[in-house]
Design an enzyme around this catalytic site. Structure first.
Site, PDB file in Angstrom:
ATOM      1  N   ALA A   1      44.367  45.083  77.168  1.00 53.52           N
ATOM      2  CA  ALA A   1      45.891  45.479  76.561  1.00 53.52           C
ATOM      3  C   ALA A   1      46.995  44.954  77.614  1.00 53.52           C
ATOM      4  O   ALA A   1      46.768  45.253  78.599  1.00 53.52           O
ATOM      5  CB  ALA A   1      45.587  46.886  76.280  1.00 53.52           C
TER       6      ALA A   1
ATOM      7  N   GLY B   1      50.643  44.941  76.663  1.00 55.31           N
ATOM      8  CA  GLY B   1      52.110  45.538  76.377  1.00 55.31           C
ATOM      9  C   GLY B   1      52.199  47.106  77.100  1.00 55.31           C
ATOM     10  O   GLY B   1      52.899  47.256  77.847  1.00 55.31           O
TER      11      GLY B   1
ATOM     12  N   GLU C   1      59.164  47.562  71.774  1.00 48.26           N
ATOM     13  CA  GLU C   1      58.703  46.511  71.016  1.00 48.26           C
ATOM     14  C   GLU C   1      59.008  46.435  69.498  1.00 48.26           C
ATOM     15  O   GLU C   1      59.371  47.512  68.995  1.00 48.26           O
ATOM     16  CB  GLU C   1      57.085  46.638  71.193  1.00 48.26           C
ATOM     17  CG  GLU C   1      56.635  46.211  72.728  1.00 48.26           C
ATOM     18  CD  GLU C   1      55.085  46.659  72.781  1.00 48.26           C
ATOM     19  OE1 GLU C   1      54.254  47.167  72.018  1.00 48.26           O
ATOM     20  OE2 GLU C   1      54.515  45.992  73.732  1.00 48.26           O
TER      21      GLU C   1
ATOM     22  N   HIS D   1      47.113  38.087  65.150  1.00 43.19           N
ATOM     23  CA  HIS D   1      48.254  37.679  66.092  1.00 43.19           C
ATOM     24  C   HIS D   1      48.593  36.254  65.734  1.00 43.19           C
ATOM     25  O   HIS D   1      47.715  35.451  65.541  1.00 43.19           O
ATOM     26  CB  HIS D   1      47.837  37.625  67.428  1.00 43.19           C
ATOM     27  CG  HIS D   1      48.714  37.728  68.684  1.00 43.19           C
ATOM     28  ND1 HIS D   1      49.658  36.547  68.847  1.00 43.19           N
ATOM     29  CD2 HIS D   1      49.630  38.617  69.459  1.00 43.19           C
ATOM     30  CE1 HIS D   1      50.598  36.730  69.810  1.00 43.19           C
ATOM     31  NE2 HIS D   1      50.733  38.065  69.904  1.00 43.19           N
TER      32      HIS D   1
ATOM     33  N   ARG E   1      55.568  39.191  63.076  1.00 45.03           N
ATOM     34  CA  ARG E   1      54.254  38.479  63.349  1.00 45.03           C
ATOM     35  C   ARG E   1      53.387  38.365  61.914  1.00 45.03           C
ATOM     36  O   ARG E   1      52.949  37.160  62.052  1.00 45.03           O
ATOM     37  CB  ARG E   1      53.471  39.814  64.099  1.00 45.03           C
ATOM     38  CG  ARG E   1      52.941  39.719  65.462  1.00 45.03           C
ATOM     39  CD  ARG E   1      51.943  40.748  65.679  1.00 45.03           C
ATOM     40  NE  ARG E   1      52.345  40.964  67.132  1.00 45.03           N
ATOM     41  CZ  ARG E   1      51.615  41.693  67.813  1.00 45.03           C
ATOM     42  NH1 ARG E   1      50.531  42.427  67.424  1.00 45.03           N
ATOM     43  NH2 ARG E   1      51.802  42.059  69.125  1.00 45.03           N
TER      44      ARG E   1
ATOM     45  N   HIS F   1      43.323  40.290  65.512  1.00 43.08           N
ATOM     46  CA  HIS F   1      43.671  40.984  66.874  1.00 43.08           C
ATOM     47  C   HIS F   1      43.334  42.406  66.692  1.00 43.08           C
ATOM     48  O   HIS F   1      42.996  43.116  67.666  1.00 43.08           O
ATOM     49  CB  HIS F   1      45.193  40.814  66.659  1.00 43.08           C
ATOM     50  CG  HIS F   1      45.857  41.352  67.947  1.00 43.08           C
ATOM     51  ND1 HIS F   1      45.380  40.829  69.241  1.00 43.08           N
ATOM     52  CD2 HIS F   1      46.736  42.288  68.359  1.00 43.08           C
ATOM     53  CE1 HIS F   1      46.209  41.613  70.128  1.00 43.08           C
ATOM     54  NE2 HIS F   1      47.030  42.284  69.676  1.00 43.08           N
TER      55      HIS F   1
ATOM     56  N   ARG G   1      49.659  48.104  61.550  1.00 43.60           N
ATOM     57  CA  ARG G   1      49.633  48.628  62.877  1.00 43.60           C
ATOM     58  C   ARG G   1      50.886  48.512  63.611  1.00 43.60           C
ATOM     59  O   ARG G   1      51.406  47.153  63.711  1.00 43.60           O
ATOM     60  CB  ARG G   1      48.171  48.288  63.818  1.00 43.60           C
ATOM     61  CG  ARG G   1      48.395  48.829  65.333  1.00 43.60           C
ATOM     62  CD  ARG G   1      47.535  48.361  65.984  1.00 43.60           C
ATOM     63  NE  ARG G   1      47.866  47.108  66.408  1.00 43.60           N
ATOM     64  CZ  ARG G   1      47.883  46.555  67.576  1.00 43.60           C
ATOM     65  NH1 ARG G   1      47.818  47.528  68.723  1.00 43.60           N
ATOM     66  NH2 ARG G   1      48.415  45.263  67.994  1.00 43.60           N
TER      67      ARG G   1
HETATM   68  C1  LIG Z   1      44.536  41.050  74.100  1.00 40.54           C
HETATM   69  C2  LIG Z   1      44.642  42.502  73.416  1.00 40.54           C
HETATM   70  C3  LIG Z   1      45.964  43.105  73.841  1.00 40.54           C
HETATM   71  C4  LIG Z   1      46.507  44.638  73.256  1.00 40.54           C
HETATM   72  N1  LIG Z   1      47.473  45.018  73.598  1.00 40.54           N
HETATM   73  C5  LIG Z   1      47.407  46.295  73.536  1.00 40.54           C
HETATM   74  C6  LIG Z   1      48.841  47.173  73.880  1.00 40.54           C
HETATM   75  O1  LIG Z   1      49.765  46.579  74.535  1.00 40.54           O
HETATM   76  N2  LIG Z   1      48.777  48.316  73.334  1.00 40.54           N
HETATM   77  C7  LIG Z   1      48.107  48.782  72.454  1.00 40.54           C
HETATM   78  O2  LIG Z   1      48.208  50.160  72.008  1.00 40.54           O
HETATM   79  N3  LIG Z   1      47.132  48.309  71.909  1.00 40.54           N
HETATM   80  C8  LIG Z   1      46.740  46.814  72.286  1.00 40.54           C
HETATM   81  N4  LIG Z   1      45.857  46.234  72.027  1.00 40.54           N
HETATM   82  C9  LIG Z   1      44.649  46.881  70.957  1.00 40.54           C
HETATM   83  C10 LIG Z   1      43.830  48.008  72.057  1.00 40.54           C
HETATM   84  O3  LIG Z   1      43.731  47.501  73.147  1.00 40.54           O
HETATM   85  C11 LIG Z   1      42.489  48.429  71.496  1.00 40.54           C
HETATM   86  O4  LIG Z   1      42.857  48.815  70.202  1.00 40.54           O
HETATM   87  C12 LIG Z   1      41.855  49.558  72.154  1.00 40.54           C
HETATM   88  O5  LIG Z   1      41.729  49.272  73.472  1.00 40.54           O
HETATM   89  C13 LIG Z   1      40.722  49.965  72.010  1.00 40.54           C
HETATM   90  O6  LIG Z   1      39.899  51.036  72.621  1.00 40.54           O
HETATM   91  P1  LIG Z   1      38.847  51.614  72.152  1.00 40.54           P
HETATM   92  O7  LIG Z   1      38.224  52.445  73.264  1.00 40.54           O
HETATM   93  O8  LIG Z   1      38.776  52.004  70.801  1.00 40.54           O
HETATM   94  O9  LIG Z   1      37.620  50.330  72.350  1.00 40.54           O
HETATM   95  P2  LIG Z   1      37.445  49.194  73.441  1.00 40.54           P
HETATM   96  O10 LIG Z   1      38.311  49.360  74.364  1.00 40.54           O
HETATM   97  O11 LIG Z   1      37.415  47.951  72.670  1.00 40.54           O
HETATM   98  O12 LIG Z   1      35.926  49.502  73.934  1.00 40.54           O
HETATM   99  C14 LIG Z   1      34.778  49.531  73.356  1.00 40.54           C
HETATM  100  C15 LIG Z   1      33.434  49.716  74.007  1.00 40.54           C
HETATM  101  O13 LIG Z   1      32.447  50.157  73.245  1.00 40.54           O
HETATM  102  C16 LIG Z   1      31.300  49.661  73.805  1.00 40.54           C
HETATM  103  N5  LIG Z   1      30.083  49.083  72.701  1.00 40.54           N
HETATM  104  C17 LIG Z   1      30.792  48.342  71.616  1.00 40.54           C
HETATM  105  N6  LIG Z   1      29.561  48.476  70.838  1.00 40.54           N
HETATM  106  C18 LIG Z   1      28.598  49.171  71.365  1.00 40.54           C
HETATM  107  C19 LIG Z   1      27.158  49.374  71.325  1.00 40.54           C
HETATM  108  N7  LIG Z   1      26.671  48.924  69.946  1.00 40.54           N
HETATM  109  N8  LIG Z   1      26.536  50.002  72.146  1.00 40.54           N
HETATM  110  C20 LIG Z   1      27.047  50.507  73.095  1.00 40.54           C
HETATM  111  N9  LIG Z   1      28.408  50.225  73.544  1.00 40.54           N
HETATM  112  C21 LIG Z   1      29.245  49.485  72.803  1.00 40.54           C
HETATM  113  C22 LIG Z   1      31.866  48.154  74.616  1.00 40.54           C
HETATM  114  O14 LIG Z   1      30.776  47.816  75.495  1.00 40.54           O
HETATM  115  C23 LIG Z   1      33.090  48.900  75.055  1.00 40.54           C
HETATM  116  O15 LIG Z   1      32.710  49.645  76.191  1.00 40.54           O
HETATM  117  C24 LIG Z   1      45.279  45.155  72.429  1.00 40.54           C
HETATM  118  C25 LIG Z   1      44.114  44.450  72.074  1.00 40.54           C
HETATM  119  C26 LIG Z   1      43.760  43.195  72.719  1.00 40.54           C
HETATM  120  C27 LIG Z   1      42.435  42.441  72.483  1.00 40.54           C
END
Ligand SMILES: Cc1cc2nc3c(=O)[nH]c(=O)nc-3n(C[C@H](O)[C@H](O)[C@H](O)COP(=O)(O)OP(=O)(O)OC[C@H]3O[C@@H](n4cnc5c(N)ncnc54)[C@H](O)[C@@H]3O)c2cc1C
Length: 537
Positions: free
Chosen positions: A47, A49, A122, A244, A290, A351, A386
């Site tokens: 992430a 931003g 943003e 995106h 977007r 995205h 979102r």
């Molecule tokens: C390039 C990019 C830029 C972004 N920028 C922003 C931003 O600026 N601001 C914002 O608010 N959001 C942003 N987002 C969205 C945001 O980053 C995500 O929605 C958020 O980080 C999701 O967090 P999470 O903890 O739910 O999952 P993730 O951070 O995706 O973590 C998932 C975890 O689950 C584990 N996992 C998955 N499946 C299994 C399994 N079967 N067994 C064991 N482990 C598993 C993975 O290994 C990982 O550890 C961005 C996303 C991307 C891709």
């Protein structure tokens, strides 16, 4: 030999959501946090931003709530939005206390109500309310939270562990339907171990990998959504996938976003013949929101049958481009594209997954003992679209509220008794891995072509037909061969794809991120698409 483990709390996922929950549990609670690859392999690390929150005294909860509701196309649950925004400040204060090095605002006078950290603005936000750590906020947050987790003896961080399926009383043929833990593939031994837990949390991130082009890292396969569905949880609004508009199109460039700031500084979107096309779609041209830009690119790519369009900033002075966009410049150069002289090949990319496993304000799913948090969940915050930077906020707010709920229930929740081991006696090693690779490609290609940015009923029907054939094939493969990470992911991707297609077919209107040529208008009443695994189709 398979192993048996017992923890008070099993957290599947080591991103923003999973780590927040783990760190908000007291130090006498034994916690396992699993990651299917390295600990940092979720979206959180990437992430850029920042995190939206009401921090400046000139901003208000009401304003952030209204902005979110406006972006959500009438489908946000106002109680969830209000709950999230009201807890935003304390979530950020908690992150600061964990040592997250947010960028400071050296210029502001702190005694007149200005927040001491720098806040950006943003799209969709009517105030400056995005707290960030330069342009690598996710990495800064992840690093700080991981550092804290490493210092906590009660938290076991387990890499290369892929959760295969949840263990429920129902699955074991017992009375009740409580979740008792999960079967987990240890990629190092190749064995499937049994993790028993008093509480299990899916914090596995989104499902954008279901599409051919995505900004997400490889693991975003919707594992948690598929596992929770198989365990009996309802899911909602899976037709809303955020795209995106500009991801670098190059065979070796995986998931590289070309920042929207380029368009802000005058970059022009062009067809392969050099013609500019955005003004035909929106008077704001390249600066349209977007989803409109993504839809226009998709339309032109489908109309002309081309693989990409081009984003051109080469008319600006080379020094300006290099100074303003050093990361994009360097990255493109590694692929032989000099953006000061050449246009950048781009495609829209999946995205963010707005829908997910239905939960309440404590992250509780329909299955007792099972929680879903972060991008895997459906809290009602995002509605049909979102708003930027609300997603990380959701991870922290719900990670903390789920932890509080678990703490309250722990004293009255016994540890499950010895659970049966994973039975691999009927399966053999696969000698046909080509089937997995082929099905994986086929799935992501037809999801892109038929269930992408612009949909039609006919395309959705085609996709549904194909995904059902794939699911049958994958089921057969799954029953006969030892599980691998690829097979587990393919099975989950196909399951989530099927749910996305079904959700898209149920929505007979265009709203937010769901756009279909057959129903271009928005209906008066906004209704969630809820799918229930306990109801036969
Ligand atoms: C390039 C990019 C830029 C972004 N920028 C922003 C931003 O600026 N601001 C914002 O608010 N959001 C942003 N987002 C969205 C945001 O980053 C995500 O929605 C958020 O980080 C999701 O967090 P999470 O903890 O739910 O999952 P993730 O951070 O995706 O973590 C998932 C975890 O689950 C584990 N996992 C998955 N499946 C299994 C399994 N079967 N067994 C064991 N482990 C598993 C993975 O290994 C990982 O550890 C961005 C996303 C991307 C891709």
């Amino acid at each position: 030999m398979t192993q048996q483990f017992q923890h008070d709390v099993l957290v599947i996922g080591s991103g923003a959501a999973g780590l927040s929950l783990a760190l908000n549990l007291p130090s006498d609670v034994r916690v396992a946090v699993l990651s299917k690859g390295d600990l940092h392999n979720g979206s959180t690390f990437w992430a850029q931003g920042g995190v939206a929150a009401v921090l400046d005294d000139t901003d208000t909860v009401q304003s952030h709530v209204e902005d979110t509701l406006n972006a959500g196309g009438g489908l946000c649950h106002e109680d969830a939005v209000r709950f999230t925004v009201e807890h935003s400040r304390e979530a950020i204060e908690w992150l600061i206390a964990q040592g997250v090095p947010f960028t400071r605002d050296d210029s502001s006078e702190h005694d007149d109500g200005h927040f001491e950290y720098h806040l950006t603005r943003e799209g969709g936000h009517s105030h400056r309310r995005i707290i960030h750590a330069a342009d690598a906020t996710g990495a800064a947050i992840f690093t700080a939270l991981l550092e804290q987790a490493r210092q906590r003896p009660n938290i076991e961080l387990l890499e290369q562990r892929v959760a295969v399926d949840l263990i429920t009383e129902r699955r074991l043929g017992l009375s009740g339907d409580r979740c008792l833990g999960a079967y987990v593939l240890d990629r190092r031994s190749g064995e499937v171990d049994t993790f028993g837990a008093r509480f299990t949390i899916v914090a596995t991130g989104g499902a954008a990998k279901v599409y051919l082009y995505t900004s997400n890292p490889d693991g975003a396969c919707g594992d948690g959504i598929a596992m929770a569905w198989r365990a009996g949880c309802r899911v909602a609004n899976l037709e809303f996938n955020q795209f995106h508009p500009t991801c670098l199109y190059h065979p070796q460039a995986k998931s590289f976003l070309v920042t929207e700031a380029l368009r802000g500084e005058g970059a022009i979107l062009k067809l392969p013949n050099g013609d500019r096309f955005m003004p035909r779609f929106d008077p704001r041209g390249e600066l349209a929101p977007r989803d409109i830009v993504a839809r226009a690119i998709d339309h032109e790519m489908k109309r002309l049958g081309v693989d990409c369009v081009y984003l051109d900033i080469s008319h600006k002075p080379a020094e300006f481009v290099k100074a303003h966009f050093p990361t994009v410049y360097e990255r493109c150069l590694t692929f032989g594209i000099d953006i000061t002289r050449q246009p950048i090949p781009v495609v829209p990319a999946a995205h963010y997954t707005c829908g997910g496993v239905m939960v309440d304000q404590q992250g509780r799913t329909d299955v007792p003992g099972l929680y879903a948090i972060g991008e895997t969940s459906f809290t009602g915050l995002h509605g049909a679209n979102r708003m930027a930077s609300n997603s990380l906020l959701e991870c922290f707010v719900y990670g903390r509220s789920a932890a509080a709920d678990i703490i309250a229930q722990l004293p009255s929740t016994p540890m499950p008794e010895q659970l049966p081991r994973w039975d691999a006696s009927q399966v053999t090693d696969s000698d046909e891995d080509v089937i997995i690779a082929h099905n994986w490609d086929e799935l992501r290609r037809f999801m892109w072509d038929y269930v992408g940015i612009v949909r039609t009923t006919k395309r959705l029907q085609r996709a549904q037909h194909r995904v059902r054939l794939l699911l049958d094939e994958i089921d057969e493969f799954y029953s006969n061969y030892k599980v691998s990470r690829d097979l587990i992911e393919l099975r989950n991707l196909a399951q989530v794809a099927e749910l996305m297609i079904r959700s898209a077919m149920e929505r007979k209107e265009s709203r937010g991120l769901h756009y279909t040529l057959d129903y271009p208008l928005m209906l008066d009443e906004a209704v969630d698409t809820v799918l229930d695994p306990n109801t036969a189709v």
